[in-house]
Design a protein around this motif. Structure first.
Motif, PDB file in Angstrom:
ATOM      1  N   GLY A   1      -6.632 -44.896  29.706  1.00 40.66           N
ATOM      2  CA  GLY A   1      -5.473 -45.596  30.296  1.00 40.66           C
ATOM      3  C   GLY A   1      -4.311 -44.663  30.596  1.00 40.66           C
ATOM      4  N   ARG A   2      -4.475 -43.388  30.298  1.00 39.47           N
ATOM      5  CA  ARG A   2      -3.366 -42.453  30.508  1.00 39.47           C
ATOM      6  C   ARG A   2      -3.166 -42.167  31.995  1.00 39.47           C
ATOM      7  NH1 ARG A   2      -3.486 -37.118  27.261  1.00 39.47           N
ATOM      8  NH2 ARG A   2      -5.614 -37.076  28.024  1.00 39.47           N
ATOM      9  N   ARG A   3      -1.923 -42.092  32.421  1.00 40.05           N
ATOM     10  CA  ARG A   3      -1.581 -41.622  33.761  1.00 40.05           C
ATOM     11  C   ARG A   3      -0.518 -40.545  33.581  1.00 40.05           C
ATOM     12  NH1 ARG A   3      -5.456 -44.089  34.038  1.00 40.05           N
ATOM     13  NH2 ARG A   3      -6.009 -45.855  35.377  1.00 40.05           N
TER      14      ARG A   3
ATOM     15  N   ALA B   1      -4.741 -38.156  20.594  1.00 41.12           N
ATOM     16  CA  ALA B   1      -4.071 -38.499  19.325  1.00 41.12           C
ATOM     17  C   ALA B   1      -2.560 -38.644  19.487  1.00 41.12           C
ATOM     18  CB  ALA B   1      -4.387 -37.440  18.279  1.00 41.12           C
ATOM     19  N   GLY B   2      -2.028 -38.104  20.608  1.00 37.83           N
ATOM     20  CA  GLY B   2      -0.578 -38.188  20.822  1.00 37.83           C
ATOM     21  C   GLY B   2       0.119 -36.852  20.609  1.00 37.83           C
ATOM     22  N   LYS B   3      -0.636 -35.759  20.670  1.00 38.80           N
ATOM     23  CA  LYS B   3      -0.044 -34.438  20.439  1.00 38.80           C
ATOM     24  C   LYS B   3       1.039 -34.134  21.478  1.00 38.80           C
ATOM     25  CE  LYS B   3      -4.011 -32.302  20.843  1.00 38.80           C
ATOM     26  NZ  LYS B   3      -4.870 -33.460  21.151  1.00 38.80           N
TER      27      LYS B   3
ATOM     28  N   GLY C   1      -5.025 -32.561  16.235  1.00 40.50           N
ATOM     29  CA  GLY C   1      -5.587 -33.910  16.331  1.00 40.50           C
ATOM     30  C   GLY C   1      -6.531 -33.974  17.510  1.00 40.50           C
ATOM     31  N   PRO C   2      -7.376 -34.994  17.525  1.00 41.02           N
ATOM     32  CA  PRO C   2      -8.361 -35.116  18.602  1.00 41.02           C
ATOM     33  C   PRO C   2      -7.697 -35.429  19.944  1.00 41.02           C
ATOM     34  CG  PRO C   2      -8.370 -37.051  17.193  1.00 41.02           C
ATOM     35  CD  PRO C   2      -7.459 -36.068  16.542  1.00 41.02           C
ATOM     36  N   PRO C   3      -8.470 -35.364  21.035  1.00 43.58           N
ATOM     37  CA  PRO C   3      -7.945 -35.752  22.345  1.00 43.58           C
ATOM     38  C   PRO C   3      -7.380 -37.170  22.277  1.00 43.58           C
ATOM     39  CG  PRO C   3     -10.169 -34.852  22.563  1.00 43.58           C
ATOM     40  CD  PRO C   3      -9.879 -34.924  21.099  1.00 43.58           C
TER      41      PRO C   3
ATOM     42  N   ASP D   1       0.838 -27.326  21.007  1.00 40.58           N
ATOM     43  CA  ASP D   1       0.165 -28.602  21.301  1.00 40.58           C
ATOM     44  C   ASP D   1      -1.187 -28.250  21.931  1.00 40.58           C
ATOM     45  OD1 ASP D   1      -0.693 -30.755  22.894  1.00 40.58           O
ATOM     46  OD2 ASP D   1       1.172 -30.878  24.043  1.00 40.58           O
ATOM     47  N   GLY D   2      -2.252 -28.350  21.122  1.00 46.17           N
ATOM     48  CA  GLY D   2      -3.571 -28.024  21.664  1.00 46.17           C
ATOM     49  C   GLY D   2      -3.976 -26.580  21.440  1.00 46.17           C
ATOM     50  N   TYR D   3      -3.288 -25.876  20.607  1.00 47.09           N
ATOM     51  CA  TYR D   3      -3.625 -24.511  20.221  1.00 47.09           C
ATOM     52  C   TYR D   3      -3.275 -24.351  18.753  1.00 47.09           C
ATOM     53  CZ  TYR D   3      -4.448 -19.532  20.492  1.00 47.09           C
ATOM     54  OH  TYR D   3      -4.982 -18.278  20.292  1.00 47.09           O
TER      55      TYR D   3
HETATM   56  P1  AP5 Z   1      -1.079 -37.765  24.599  1.00 45.55           P
HETATM   57  O1  AP5 Z   1       0.230 -37.536  23.916  1.00 45.55           O
HETATM   58  O2  AP5 Z   1      -1.216 -37.289  26.001  1.00 45.55           O
HETATM   59  O3  AP5 Z   1      -2.270 -37.232  23.654  1.00 45.55           O
HETATM   60  P2  AP5 Z   1      -2.829 -35.781  23.396  1.00 45.55           P
HETATM   61  O4  AP5 Z   1      -3.217 -35.694  21.968  1.00 45.55           O
HETATM   62  O5  AP5 Z   1      -1.875 -34.748  23.917  1.00 45.55           O
HETATM   63  O6  AP5 Z   1      -4.138 -35.848  24.286  1.00 45.55           O
HETATM   64  P3  AP5 Z   1      -4.835 -34.819  25.249  1.00 45.55           P
HETATM   65  O7  AP5 Z   1      -5.947 -35.595  25.874  1.00 45.55           O
HETATM   66  O8  AP5 Z   1      -3.867 -34.176  26.205  1.00 45.55           O
HETATM   67  O9  AP5 Z   1      -5.365 -33.766  24.256  1.00 45.55           O
HETATM   68  P4  AP5 Z   1      -6.437 -32.733  24.477  1.00 45.55           P
HETATM   69  O10 AP5 Z   1      -6.212 -31.843  23.318  1.00 45.55           O
HETATM   70  O11 AP5 Z   1      -7.799 -33.265  24.652  1.00 45.55           O
HETATM   71  O12 AP5 Z   1      -6.087 -32.146  25.942  1.00 45.55           O
HETATM   72  P5  AP5 Z   1      -5.350 -30.824  26.436  1.00 45.55           P
HETATM   73  O13 AP5 Z   1      -4.544 -31.170  27.600  1.00 45.55           O
HETATM   74  O14 AP5 Z   1      -4.735 -30.077  25.321  1.00 45.55           O
HETATM   75  O15 AP5 Z   1      -1.398 -39.341  24.531  1.00 45.55           O
HETATM   76  C1  AP5 Z   1      -2.582 -39.872  25.112  1.00 45.55           C
HETATM   77  C2  AP5 Z   1      -2.299 -41.282  25.659  1.00 45.55           C
HETATM   78  O16 AP5 Z   1      -1.968 -42.155  24.587  1.00 45.55           O
HETATM   79  C3  AP5 Z   1      -1.111 -41.346  26.634  1.00 45.55           C
HETATM   80  O17 AP5 Z   1      -1.353 -42.290  27.627  1.00 45.55           O
HETATM   81  C4  AP5 Z   1       0.064 -41.784  25.747  1.00 45.55           C
HETATM   82  O18 AP5 Z   1       1.006 -42.494  26.498  1.00 45.55           O
HETATM   83  C5  AP5 Z   1      -0.640 -42.677  24.727  1.00 45.55           C
HETATM   84  N1  AP5 Z   1      -0.031 -42.610  23.389  1.00 45.55           N
HETATM   85  C6  AP5 Z   1       0.493 -41.515  22.786  1.00 45.55           C
HETATM   86  N2  AP5 Z   1       0.941 -41.830  21.538  1.00 45.55           N
HETATM   87  C7  AP5 Z   1       0.668 -43.161  21.369  1.00 45.55           C
HETATM   88  C8  AP5 Z   1       0.886 -44.065  20.268  1.00 45.55           C
HETATM   89  N3  AP5 Z   1       1.446 -43.663  19.130  1.00 45.55           N
HETATM   90  N4  AP5 Z   1       0.474 -45.345  20.436  1.00 45.55           N
HETATM   91  C9  AP5 Z   1      -0.127 -45.753  21.605  1.00 45.55           C
HETATM   92  N5  AP5 Z   1      -0.341 -44.935  22.673  1.00 45.55           N
HETATM   93  C10 AP5 Z   1       0.047 -43.648  22.548  1.00 45.55           C
HETATM   94  O19 AP5 Z   1      -6.633 -29.948  26.899  1.00 45.55           O
HETATM   95  C11 AP5 Z   1      -7.396 -30.311  28.032  1.00 45.55           C
HETATM   96  C12 AP5 Z   1      -8.515 -29.308  28.211  1.00 45.55           C
HETATM   97  O20 AP5 Z   1      -7.958 -27.995  28.430  1.00 45.55           O
HETATM   98  C13 AP5 Z   1      -9.460 -29.136  27.014  1.00 45.55           C
HETATM   99  O21 AP5 Z   1     -10.507 -30.090  26.996  1.00 45.55           O
HETATM  100  C14 AP5 Z   1      -9.983 -27.710  27.235  1.00 45.55           C
HETATM  101  O22 AP5 Z   1     -10.955 -27.680  28.241  1.00 45.55           O
HETATM  102  C15 AP5 Z   1      -8.747 -26.999  27.780  1.00 45.55           C
HETATM  103  N6  AP5 Z   1      -7.930 -26.396  26.700  1.00 45.55           N
HETATM  104  C16 AP5 Z   1      -6.652 -26.717  26.350  1.00 45.55           C
HETATM  105  N7  AP5 Z   1      -6.239 -25.969  25.331  1.00 45.55           N
HETATM  106  C17 AP5 Z   1      -7.269 -25.118  25.018  1.00 45.55           C
HETATM  107  C18 AP5 Z   1      -7.446 -24.122  24.036  1.00 45.55           C
HETATM  108  N8  AP5 Z   1      -6.496 -23.811  23.154  1.00 45.55           N
HETATM  109  N9  AP5 Z   1      -8.641 -23.475  23.999  1.00 45.55           N
HETATM  110  C19 AP5 Z   1      -9.626 -23.758  24.881  1.00 45.55           C
HETATM  111  N10 AP5 Z   1      -9.526 -24.709  25.842  1.00 45.55           N
HETATM  112  C20 AP5 Z   1      -8.350 -25.397  25.909  1.00 45.55           C
END
Ligand code: AP5
Length: 222
Positions: A131-133, A16-18, A12-14, A89-91
Motif C-alpha cells: 500500500g506504500r506510495r 517495518a517503518g525504518k 528491521g524488515p522491509p 536506515d537500511g545499512y
Molecule cells: P517505511 O517507513 O517506508 O518502511 P521501511 O522499513 O523503510 O521499508 P523499506 O521497504 O523501504 O525497507 P527496505 O529495507 O526493504 O528498503 P530499502 O529502500 O532500504 O514504511 C513502509 C510503509 O508503511 C509506508 O507506506 C508507511 O507509510 C507505512 N508505515 C510506516 N510506519 C507505520 C506504522 N507505524 N503504522 C502503519 N503504517 C506505517 O532498500 C530497497 C532495496 O535497495 C533493497 O531490497 C536492496 O536491493 C537495496 N539496498 C538498500 N540498502 C542496501 C544495503 N545496505 N545493502 C545492499 N542492498 C541494499
C-alpha cells in the motif's frame, strides 16, 4: 541538538517503518539521514553505471553487492565528516557491511551508539509495503489506507505524482523478506551481544513508535 556525534542504526524488515522513523530521528537530533535504499534509487533514476548495476538486484529483491554499497557509503561519510552524526536506515545489511561501518566510524573517532530494532509481524509488513506510495521528487512516503495524501496520488509536500516502487510488488516483497531473514536478521544478535540493541514494537501508530524509540534511547543523544 546533540553535544557529540550520535550514530543510530534503525534495523528491521522491509516495511517495518525504518524510513518513516529515520526522518523523525534525523530531525529531532539534527543528524544526517542515510538511507542506502534512497541513495540507490537516486542512482537508478540518474541512470548512472552504479544505478544500472544496482537496479537488477533491487528489482528482484536481492541485496546490492557489499562492494558497491560500501563505496557509496564511504564516499558519503568522507564528504560529511563534520556531521553531528547519522541515522542509518537500511545499512548495514550484512556482516561485511557492519565491519565497514565500524571501520569508517573508527576513523572519525565515532562508533554506533545504539541499534534500534523495529519489530513488526510479517502479516502487517506485506500490507504496509504493497500500500506504500512514494514521491519520486522529495522522497515523502504515504500509505493508501493508513497515511493517504490529501489528494489521491499527489504528494502533499511538493505536488508530484506519487509512484509505487518497482520492488514493492508482492512477489518481490516476499523475496526481500527472505533475504532480510538470511542476511540481515543475524546482525541483531551481534548488537545484542554488544549491549546496544533496543527492541521497539513497530506495530503501533507512527507517533507512538517514535515516542517509544526515544524512550528506548534513554539518555543517548542528550
Ligand atoms: P517505511 O517507513 O517506508 O518502511 P521501511 O522499513 O523503510 O521499508 P523499506 O521497504 O523501504 O525497507 P527496505 O529495507 O526493504 O528498503 P530499502 O529502500 O532500504 O514504511 C513502509 C510503509 O508503511 C509506508 O507506506 C508507511 O507509510 C507505512 N508505515 C510506516 N510506519 C507505520 C506504522 N507505524 N503504522 C502503519 N503504517 C506505517 O532498500 C530497497 C532495496 O535497495 C533493497 O531490497 C536492496 O536491493 C537495496 N539496498 C538498500 N540498502 C542496501 C544495503 N545496505 N545493502 C545492499 N542492498 C541494499
Amino acid at each position: 541538538m546533540v553535544s557529540r556525534a550520535l550514530d543510530v542504526l534503525l534495523l528491521g524488515p522491509p516495511g517495518a517503518g525504518k524510513g518513516t522513523q529515520a526522518k523523525r530521528i534525523a530531525a529531532a537530533f539534527e543528524v544526517l539521514h542515510i538511507s542506502t535504499g534512497d541513495m540507490l534509487r537516486d542512482e537508478v533514476a540518474k541512470g548512472s553505471g552504479l544505478g544500472q548495476e544496482a537496479k537488477e538486484y533491487m528489482n528482484r529483491g536481492d541485496l546490492v553487492p557489499d562492494a558497491l554499497v560500501g563505496k557509496m557509503l564511504t564516499k558519503l561519510l568522507h564528504s560529511r565528516r563534520g556531521a553531528l552524526g547519522c541515522v542509518y536506515d537500511g545499512y548495514p545489511r550484512t556482516t561485511a557491511q557492519e565491519a565497514l561501518l565500524e571501520d569508517l566510524l573508527a576513523e572519525l573517532n565515532r562508533r554506533v551508539d545504539v541499534a534500534l530494532y523495529l519489530d513488526v509481524p510479517d502479516r502487517e509488513l506485506l500490507a504496509r509495503i504493497t500500500g506504500r506510495r512514494s514521491c519520486p521528487s522529495c522522497g515523502a512516503v504515504y500509505h493508501v489506507a493508513t497515511q493517504p495524501p490529501r489528494t489521491e496520488g499527489v504528494c502533499d509536500a511538493c505536488g508530484t505524482t506519487l509512484v509505487q516502487r518497482d520492488d514493492d510488488k508482492a512477489a518481490v516483497v516476499r523475496e526481500r523478506l527472505k533475504v532480510y531473514r538470511k542476511h540481515t536478521a543475524p546482525l541483531l544478535k551481534l548488537y545484542e551481544d554488544r549491549g546496544i540493541l533496543r527492541e521497539v514494537d513497530g506495530a503501533v501508530n507512527p507517533d507512538e513508535v517514535f515516542k517509544r524509540l526515544r524512550e528506548a534511547m534513554g539518555s543517548i543523544g542528550k
